[in-house]
Design an enzyme around this catalytic site. Structure first.
Site, PDB file in Angstrom:
ATOM      1  N   LYS A   1       0.819  -1.216   0.000  1.00 64.05           N
ATOM      2  CA  LYS A   1       0.000   0.000   0.000  1.00 64.05           C
ATOM      3  C   LYS A   1       0.854   1.267   0.000  1.00 64.05           C
ATOM      4  O   LYS A   1       0.441   2.304  -0.486  1.00 64.05           O
ATOM      5  CB  LYS A   1      -0.907   0.010   1.232  1.00 64.05           C
ATOM      6  N   ARG A   2       2.033   1.129   0.544  1.00 65.33           N
ATOM      7  CA  ARG A   2       2.922   2.295   0.579  1.00 65.33           C
ATOM      8  C   ARG A   2       3.198   2.832  -0.816  1.00 65.33           C
ATOM      9  O   ARG A   2       3.537   3.992  -0.988  1.00 65.33           O
ATOM     10  CB  ARG A   2       4.269   1.919   1.227  1.00 65.33           C
TER      11      ARG A   2
END
Ligand code: GLU
Length: 465
Positions: free
Chosen positions: A245-246
């Site tokens: 998700k980063r």
């Protein structure tokens, strides 16, 4: 020869992310390549984490990518009776057995084994063996069901991506296939499904490599045909760490929101760990015709946003103008932009598409033709010099009679520049800023032609000019 049957089996605990989409694409393409069937199976037995929204997000993502399934979606939660029936059959056949060891006893066992520096494992207390007399089942203890894993030998497979992989059976515990409350466990459900759905090729992420030996043993115990396995290596982010998700746009539908075309994303994903010579740009049909398991790389693939943008720009340019206008129009409409007061959107997108790598960039660029533009004072100060004002006024007046075509408008600009003793940018830059609010535009004559005589004259007549 049996026809190829592949499946995509997501757990509905989140969006369809890029890694899942790549897995789905490869499984889909392999089935299509061989005229086989592609099956969608929703692995929703993790009730605490599975949601209907995630199921919908997966279906939306598949739909957006154009990865149509031929069978399904099948939901594991709707197949519980089937799993339970297979467990009953295995108990009857002796390939599975009841185990009454309690959680506390298992914990104590583990502690002893760890103290002896041994690998923690079930000690086989309730495992039936020829000649072994089993203890009487304790009262009031609901048993789990364990798979009677072979004790000796190796279990292996020729992974189509990673090559030969083998595990010693002695390393594999007798897997719990049903909990004390009777619910079947994950690895077991996958086996029954792959068996019932007659899956010939399991293409999935390599986070499942450790499940495969257990699944093969169970399939063999069931008398099922063992499928061919291809475990895809993980995808790394732009920065070389595991994609997460980063890294921003991880959900496939986020790419839709961000203005990517499905064709570009498909082409991009196809090259993420698979290759066909040096080919970088190819259609979905071409991909299907070429796709094979032999050219999947065993090493991790690295995500490259620049390359995806480049492909997206390429595909944007291939979209016929009416279709492109519809796509951009929908985005502008969603922003509340009224298209009726501006130029023909088809012409606007045609003028700007070469400078845009996403639909959003394109929509941003052409939006200025449909909304009131008030150039930022700094831009005006920078580009509108006093010496340009008479030329601008002269130009505005001359526009009344110039033939409305790019070449004639270009000639008029040249004439004005010469007449007022200016360099070209002295006139072209303030024109850009006044007409679009931006200092960077395509050729200013084309922008003027696009806007239309009346709108240009109105904008040049504004007090700032
Ligand atoms: N449900 C698993 C996952 O989402 C996939 C299992 C499989 O493909 O065998 O990771």
């Amino acid at each position: 020869m049996t026809s190829v049957r592949t499946r995509f089996a997501p757990s509905p605990t989140g969006f369809l992310h890029i890694g899942g989409a790549r897995t789905a694409l490869f499984a889909w393409a392999y089935a299509r390549r061989h005229g086989g069937q592609f099956i969608l199976r929703i692995e929703d037995t993790d009730v605490a984490r599975s949601t209907p929204e995630a199921v919908q997000a997966i279906l939306d993502g598949m739909n957006w990518l154009g990865l149509a399934h031929d069978e399904g979606p099948f939901y594991q939660m709707q197949r519980m009776d089937r799993y339970k029936a297979v467990i009953a059959d295995m108990l009857a056949a002796g390939t599975a057995y009841h185990c009454y060891t309690t959680r506390e006893e298992l914990d104590a066992l583990r502690a002893e084994q760890e103290a002896r520096k041994e690998k923690p494992r079930y000690d086989g207390h309730w495992r039936p063996e020829p000649g072994k007399v089993l203890p009487a089942p304790p009262a009031g203890v609901p048993p789990v069901v364990r798979f009677r894993n072979p004790k000796d030998g190796v279990v292996g497979w020729d992974d189509q991506v990673k090559g030969r992989i083998e595990f010693a059976n002695a390393e594999l515990d007798d897997l719990i296939i049903a909990r004390a409350d009777g619910t079947p466990t994950y690895n077991f459900c996958v086996c029954v499904d792959d068996w019932d759905m007659r899956i010939t090729h399991v293409i999935r992420g390599d986070d499942h490599v450790n499940n495969t030996p257990r699944q093969i043993n169970i399939l063999k115990a069931l008398g099922a045909e063992v499928p061919t396995y291809a475990h895809l290596s993980m995808i790394l982010g732009d920065d070389g760490t595991k994609l997460s998700k980063r890294h921003g746009a991880v959900s496939v539908m986020q790419y839709d929101d961000d203005g990517y075309l499905p064709a570009a994303v498909i082409n991009y994903l196809a090259r993420l760990g698979w290759s066909h010579g040096d080919d970088e740009v190819f259609s979905r049909e071409q991909f299907v015709a070429w796709f094979d398991l032999d050219h999947i790389t065993a090493s991790a693939a690295q995500f490259n946003t620049e390359k995806l943008l480049w492909l997206n720009q390429y595909y944007l340019k291939q979209v016929p103008a009416p279709e492109l206008a519809a796509l951009v129009g929908a985005r502008l409409g969603a922003r509340g932009v009224d298209l009726s007061g501006g130029p023909d959107l088809e012409k606007a997108v045609a003028l700007y598409v070469d400078r845009s790598n996403t639909l959003n960039v394109l929509a941003d660029a052409v939006e200025v033709f449909y909304v009131p533009v008030s150039p930022a004072p700094e831009l005006l100060a920078q580009h509108l010099s006093d010496e340009a004002r008479p030329a601008l006024a002269d130009f505005a007046t001359s526009l009344a009679t110039v033939p409305w075509e790019t070449a004639a408008i270009a000639a008029l600009i040249k004439e004005m520049v010469a007449r007022h003793g200016l360099k070209m940018p002295k006139l072209a830059m303030p024109l850009r800023v006044l007409l679009t609010g931006q200092a960077q535009t395509p050729s200013v004559d084309a922008v003027i032609e696009l806007l239309g005589r009346e709108r240009v004259r109105e904008k040049l007549a504004a007090p700032t000019a």
